[in-house]
Design a protein around this motif. Structure first.
Motif, mmCIF file in Angstrom:
data_model
loop_
_atom_site.group_PDB
_atom_site.id
_atom_site.type_symbol
_atom_site.label_atom_id
_atom_site.label_comp_id
_atom_site.label_asym_id
_atom_site.label_seq_id
_atom_site.Cartn_x
_atom_site.Cartn_y
_atom_site.Cartn_z
ATOM 1 N N GLY A 186 3.937 -9.980 -2.525
ATOM 2 C CA GLY A 186 3.809 -9.518 -1.154
ATOM 3 C C GLY A 186 3.713 -8.022 -0.996
ATOM 4 N N ASP A 187 3.240 -7.310 -2.016
ATOM 5 C CA ASP A 187 3.155 -5.856 -1.930
ATOM 6 C C ASP A 187 2.273 -5.403 -0.771
ATOM 7 N N ALA A 188 1.144 -6.063 -0.574
ATOM 8 C CA ALA A 188 0.253 -5.671 0.516
ATOM 9 C C ALA A 188 0.930 -5.888 1.860
ATOM 10 N N ALA A 189 1.677 -6.967 1.991
ATOM 11 C CA ALA A 189 2.357 -7.249 3.242
ATOM 12 C C ALA A 189 3.414 -6.189 3.523
ATOM 13 N N VAL A 219 -7.710 -9.134 6.163
ATOM 14 C CA VAL A 219 -7.489 -8.624 7.515
ATOM 15 C C VAL A 219 -6.451 -9.478 8.235
ATOM 16 N N GLU A 220 -5.958 -8.924 9.333
ATOM 17 C CA GLU A 220 -5.047 -9.670 10.203
ATOM 18 C C GLU A 220 -5.574 -9.582 11.623
ATOM 19 N N GLY A 266 1.870 -2.808 4.909
ATOM 20 C CA GLY A 266 1.268 -2.806 6.235
ATOM 21 C C GLY A 266 -0.218 -2.502 6.184
ATOM 22 N N PRO A 267 -0.852 -2.485 7.344
ATOM 23 C CA PRO A 267 -2.303 -2.264 7.396
ATOM 24 C C PRO A 267 -2.683 -0.892 6.867
ATOM 25 N N ILE A 268 -3.853 -0.824 6.234
ATOM 26 C CA ILE A 268 -4.353 0.463 5.737
ATOM 27 C C ILE A 268 -5.401 1.033 6.686
ATOM 28 N N GLY A 269 -5.790 0.266 7.698
ATOM 29 C CA GLY A 269 -6.788 0.753 8.643
ATOM 30 C C GLY A 269 -7.093 -0.300 9.691
ATOM 31 N N GLN A 270 -7.995 0.063 10.571
ATOM 32 C CA GLN A 270 -8.436 -0.841 11.631
ATOM 33 C C GLN A 270 -9.930 -1.054 11.484
ATOM 34 N N VAL A 326 -5.798 -5.059 5.818
ATOM 35 C CA VAL A 326 -4.573 -5.095 5.034
ATOM 36 C C VAL A 326 -4.789 -4.547 3.634
ATOM 37 N N ASP A 327 -5.962 -4.826 3.068
ATOM 38 C CA ASP A 327 -6.213 -4.406 1.698
ATOM 39 C C ASP A 327 -7.642 -3.885 1.602
ATOM 40 N N ASP A 328 -7.906 -3.098 0.581
ATOM 41 C CA ASP A 328 -9.211 -2.482 0.409
ATOM 42 C C ASP A 328 -10.295 -3.557 0.295
#
Length: 85
Positions: free
Chosen positions: A5-8, A56-57, A11-15, A47-49
């Protein structure tokens, strides 16, 4: 919490905004289960590159959208210098 769950945790890296009606899938594969259909111009948190698929979320649901359907936006809260790190 998931072991991977590292990405979770980070948090988000962008929109971003999806450029057309697009399927959000459970995995970064064309035949993965469709979690939901995102409407054109829906805002998503990235969420991730995105080498090919973007994680995405949207409205609390996390999944994968093919990167060519996501118009990425630089986070407005960070300066351009910080964004390059």
């Amino acid at each position: 919490a998931l072991a991977d769950g590292d990405a979770a945790a980070s948090g988000p890296i962008g929109q971003g905004t999806v450029t057309s009606h697009v399927n959000m899938r459970a995995a970064p594969e064309n035949d993965a289960q469709i979690l939901k259909v995102l409407p054109q111009s829906a805002s998503v948190s990235i969420v991730d590159d995105c080498p090919n698929w973007c994680e995405v979320e949207h409205e609390g649901v996390r999944g994968f959208v093919y990167g060519s359907f996501v118009d990425r936006q630089a986070p407005s809260a960070v300066s351009s210098a910080e964004g390059l790190q």
